[in-house]
Design a protein around this motif. Structure first.
Motif: not given
Length: 164
Positions: A57-77
């Motif tokens: 579950t931590e790996k899944d949550a980390r992967a989900k957070l990484n995806r949302s983080l990359s999406l957020g980075d794209k939005r910020v860019a």
């Protein structure tokens, strides 16, 4: 991962056997040891399952957070790019507005100058018109006087001719 695999192999093989236990011990001790070790193994298996689930579950949550983080980075860019474009546009608008204000001020000064010139020209024109009017009136008066003088001259000449 290698530790998880080793623990799974140990659990599948029946757990760790105590090498210090002797075969000469009593069967009662053996049963107690087996029951204790069996309970301990069961508890350890449950704990391992919980840890594996928590890890997953931590790996899944980390992967989900990484995806949302990359999406957020794209939005910020994208927003940064958009903000840069807006800032460039606003800078150009400010430059254009400054130029327009300078041009307006220059035009207003030119209009004031032209109005002043027009006013002085109209004053000069009015003075000239008055002078022309006065000269015309003076000319009429002089013509009238000349006519009267001509008439008197003619009368005097007639009298002089008649008197001769």
């Amino acid at each position: 991962n290698s530790q998880n695999a080793r623990l799974r192999r140990q659990l599948a093989g029946g757990g760790n056997r105590n090498p210090l236990s002797s075969s000469s011990s009593s069967s009662l001790n053996k049963n107690n040891d087996d029951d204790d070790s069996h309970g301990t193994i069961t508890a350890l298996r449950k704990k391992i399952v919980l840890l594996v689930e928590r890890s997953r579950t931590e790996k899944d949550a980390r992967a989900k957070l990484n995806r949302s983080l990359s999406l957020g980075d794209k939005r910020v860019a994208a927003l940064s790019t958009h903000i840069e474009k807006l800032m460039t546009f606003l800078k150009n608008e400010a430059v254009t507005k400054t130029r327009a204000v300078v041009e307006r001020d220059r035009s207003q000064k030119e209009v004031e100058l032209l109005r002043a010139r027009c006013h002085t020209l109209s004053q000069k024109s009015a003075r000239k018109e008055r002078a022309i009017t006065e000269l015309k009136e003076g000319g009429k008066i002089l013509e009238d006087q000349l006519r009267l003088m001509d008439e008197k001259y003619m009368e005097l000449r007639l009298k002089l001719d008649w008197a001769r």
